[in-house]
Motif scaffolding. Sequence first.
Motif, PDB file in Angstrom:
ATOM      1  N   THR A  23       0.868  -1.176   0.000  1.00  0.00           N
ATOM      2  CA  THR A  23       0.000   0.000   0.000  1.00  0.00           C
ATOM      3  C   THR A  23       0.903   1.223   0.000  1.00  0.00           C
ATOM      4  N   TRP A  24       0.308   2.367  -0.276  1.00  0.00           N
ATOM      5  CA  TRP A  24       1.120   3.588  -0.318  1.00  0.00           C
ATOM      6  C   TRP A  24       1.725   3.920   1.047  1.00  0.00           C
ATOM      7  N   ASP A  25       1.132   3.406   2.109  1.00  0.00           N
ATOM      8  CA  ASP A  25       1.692   3.627   3.451  1.00  0.00           C
ATOM      9  C   ASP A  25       3.023   2.918   3.642  1.00  0.00           C
ATOM     10  N   ASP A  26       3.310   1.926   2.784  1.00  0.00           N
ATOM     11  CA  ASP A  26       4.559   1.165   2.929  1.00  0.00           C
ATOM     12  C   ASP A  26       5.768   1.884   2.338  1.00  0.00           C
ATOM     13  N   ILE A  27       5.531   2.978   1.614  1.00  0.00           N
ATOM     14  CA  ILE A  27       6.641   3.745   1.033  1.00  0.00           C
ATOM     15  C   ILE A  27       6.781   5.068   1.764  1.00  0.00           C
ATOM     16  N   ASP A  28       7.970   5.328   2.259  1.00  0.00           N
ATOM     17  CA  ASP A  28       8.293   6.619   2.875  1.00  0.00           C
ATOM     18  C   ASP A  28       9.106   7.405   1.849  1.00  0.00           C
ATOM     19  N   PHE A  29       8.444   8.317   1.160  1.00  0.00           N
ATOM     20  CA  PHE A  29       9.119   9.053   0.091  1.00  0.00           C
ATOM     21  C   PHE A  29      10.189   9.997   0.618  1.00  0.00           C
ATOM     22  N   ASP A  30      10.032  10.505   1.837  1.00  0.00           N
ATOM     23  CA  ASP A  30      11.045  11.403   2.414  1.00  0.00           C
ATOM     24  C   ASP A  30      12.314  10.627   2.768  1.00  0.00           C
ATOM     25  N   ALA A  31      12.122   9.453   3.392  1.00  0.00           N
ATOM     26  CA  ALA A  31      13.289   8.634   3.770  1.00  0.00           C
ATOM     27  C   ALA A  31      13.784   7.765   2.621  1.00  0.00           C
ATOM     28  N   LYS A  32      12.975   7.706   1.544  1.00  0.00           N
ATOM     29  CA  LYS A  32      13.290   6.886   0.372  1.00  0.00           C
ATOM     30  C   LYS A  32      13.448   5.410   0.755  1.00  0.00           C
ATOM     31  N   THR A  33      12.456   4.915   1.503  1.00  0.00           N
ATOM     32  CA  THR A  33      12.481   3.520   1.942  1.00  0.00           C
ATOM     33  C   THR A  33      11.151   2.840   1.633  1.00  0.00           C
ATOM     34  N   LEU A  34      11.209   1.530   1.567  1.00  0.00           N
ATOM     35  CA  LEU A  34      10.027   0.703   1.355  1.00  0.00           C
ATOM     36  C   LEU A  34      10.038  -0.400   2.408  1.00  0.00           C
ATOM     37  N   THR A  35       8.897  -0.599   3.075  1.00  0.00           N
ATOM     38  CA  THR A  35       8.797  -1.617   4.127  1.00  0.00           C
ATOM     39  C   THR A  35       7.999  -2.817   3.631  1.00  0.00           C
ATOM     40  N   VAL A  36       8.582  -4.007   3.807  1.00  0.00           N
ATOM     41  CA  VAL A  36       7.913  -5.264   3.449  1.00  0.00           C
ATOM     42  C   VAL A  36       7.477  -5.952   4.742  1.00  0.00           C
ATOM     43  N   ASN A  37       6.179  -6.062   4.965  1.00  0.00           N
ATOM     44  CA  ASN A  37       5.692  -6.715   6.181  1.00  0.00           C
ATOM     45  C   ASN A  37       4.498  -7.628   5.914  1.00  0.00           C
ATOM     46  N   LYS A  38       4.218  -7.911   4.640  1.00  0.00           N
ATOM     47  CA  LYS A  38       3.084  -8.775   4.277  1.00  0.00           C
ATOM     48  C   LYS A  38       3.293  -9.273   2.849  1.00  0.00           C
ATOM     49  N   THR A  39       2.513 -10.271   2.501  1.00  0.00           N
ATOM     50  CA  THR A  39       2.546 -10.790   1.137  1.00  0.00           C
ATOM     51  C   THR A  39       1.130 -11.167   0.728  1.00  0.00           C
ATOM     52  N   LEU A  40       0.844 -11.040  -0.553  1.00  0.00           N
ATOM     53  CA  LEU A  40      -0.487 -11.380  -1.056  1.00  0.00           C
ATOM     54  C   LEU A  40      -0.506 -12.828  -1.516  1.00  0.00           C
ATOM     55  N   VAL A  41      -1.474 -13.569  -1.012  1.00  0.00           N
ATOM     56  CA  VAL A  41      -1.645 -14.968  -1.396  1.00  0.00           C
ATOM     57  C   VAL A  41      -2.904 -15.058  -2.236  1.00  0.00           C
ATOM     58  N   TYR A  42      -2.772 -15.641  -3.432  1.00  0.00           N
ATOM     59  CA  TYR A  42      -3.916 -15.733  -4.349  1.00  0.00           C
ATOM     60  C   TYR A  42      -4.133 -17.198  -4.701  1.00  0.00           C
ATOM     61  N   PRO A  43      -4.793 -17.978  -3.808  1.00  0.00           N
ATOM     62  CA  PRO A  43      -4.978 -19.411  -4.081  1.00  0.00           C
ATOM     63  C   PRO A  43      -5.860 -19.634  -5.310  1.00  0.00           C
ATOM     64  N   LEU A  44      -5.643 -20.785  -5.948  1.00  0.00           N
ATOM     65  CA  LEU A  44      -6.442 -21.136  -7.109  1.00  0.00           C
ATOM     66  C   LEU A  44      -7.900 -21.347  -6.691  1.00  0.00           C
ATOM     67  N   ASN A  45      -8.814 -20.721  -7.441  1.00  0.00           N
ATOM     68  CA  ASN A  45     -10.255 -20.860  -7.196  1.00  0.00           C
ATOM     69  C   ASN A  45     -10.659 -20.475  -5.774  1.00  0.00           C
ATOM     70  N   SER A  46      -9.996 -19.467  -5.236  1.00  0.00           N
ATOM     71  CA  SER A  46     -10.328 -19.022  -3.884  1.00  0.00           C
ATOM     72  C   SER A  46     -10.068 -17.527  -3.762  1.00  0.00           C
ATOM     73  N   GLN A  47     -10.481 -16.954  -2.635  1.00  0.00           N
ATOM     74  CA  GLN A  47     -10.323 -15.522  -2.421  1.00  0.00           C
ATOM     75  C   GLN A  47      -8.893 -15.187  -1.997  1.00  0.00           C
ATOM     76  N   PRO A  48      -8.341 -14.086  -2.479  1.00  0.00           N
ATOM     77  CA  PRO A  48      -6.991 -13.680  -2.060  1.00  0.00           C
ATOM     78  C   PRO A  48      -7.002 -13.191  -0.619  1.00  0.00           C
ATOM     79  N   TYR A  49      -5.854 -13.248   0.017  1.00  0.00           N
ATOM     80  CA  TYR A  49      -5.749 -12.735   1.387  1.00  0.00           C
ATOM     81  C   TYR A  49      -4.305 -12.332   1.653  1.00  0.00           C
ATOM     82  N   LEU A  50      -4.134 -11.469   2.658  1.00  0.00           N
ATOM     83  CA  LEU A  50      -2.801 -11.040   3.058  1.00  0.00           C
ATOM     84  C   LEU A  50      -2.269 -11.982   4.120  1.00  0.00           C
TER      85      LEU A  50
END
Length: 384
Positions: free
Chosen positions: A220-247
Amino acid sequence: MASFRKRGQNWEYRIVFIDRQTGKQKEKSKGGFRTKKEAQLAATEEESKINHFGFAENGGERVDSFFDDWLEIYKRPNLKPITYTLQERNVRLNILPRWGKYRLKDITRNEYQKWINELRGHYSEGTVRRIHSIFSTAMNDSVHEFRVLRENPVQKIKIPKQVDKSSKVAHFTREQLESFLDCVKAPVKNAKYQHSIQYYAFFTLLARTGLRVGEALALTWDDIDFDAKTLTVNKTLVYPLNSQPYLSTPKSKSSERTIKLDEITIKQMKRHRINQKEVCLMYKNYKPTKDNIIFHQHEGRWLRTNVVRDYFKEICKRAELPVLSPHALRHTHAVHLLEAGANIKYVSERLGHASVKVTADTYLHVTKKIEDDALALYERYVQK
């Protein structure tokens, strides 16, 4: 203590014993012996094993039935949903078609090793190791948890090595990456959302950060700090076959990280943020995302991983490049960093690897070149 009786022309033994794990009385019987002496010898051998292991082997259950119980009892409650899905899929598609109708006690090490060798003809070393790990773990549990086998029949199995380790690291050269991104940026006639630069931003981000596809799609845009020029990774998107995606949480603890972004990436992401709003105003059916998602479908939901993969391959063909997968951009970033002279520990932490060894083993063909270059520098230094 064993007892014996004659049934028709053959003899049978019956052993009553106390299972040391459960404390319950159990019995083991077997018939078909031509003489009482043969039955006595077999009973003595079986009693010796019971005294040693504390229980009688009962491996008559079919492999498919055993794996159903094993997955439900020992795997589903203790694994992330995506990990469980992957293991269940490997059992269903690779293990059960070959072994499902076998009884547990009929699995032999030699036959299993031949099967592993055959698998290497179809899959990479890493994939075969994962399949074997699932099978061997299940067999260990059949010994120590279910107590239906006395020993794991697939121990000390050898996985045929990758002959050319560099071949498993599919990546683009600098020139190929430039051609790929140029092709993504180029306008496509009759494209539905021609004004959108989303895919260019997405593939640029992967190529310049080494993020996994699921990590990038979850941003999400909250994960990028444009002033500090950093990106935070704290989740991943899972998209199972024939099922609903979830974090979900990232692949491992080391996958949770904050990385620096270079100036080109910062400018591109700022441009994408503006473009995202423009596209929503320009196209009536292109809806803004309610969850502040950086990369999304026209109705505002997360991008689908299969759509990203298909589009990536389409670009490869259009640019007349090797048809790789989006994960190749992660390898590309790592290889380019190492070739540029970046410290391998820094690369490992940037990628979110569990250890430097994982990075070194994965990019062996590059790290060997770095080692040779470093030695050449040393030789020139001491010769001065």
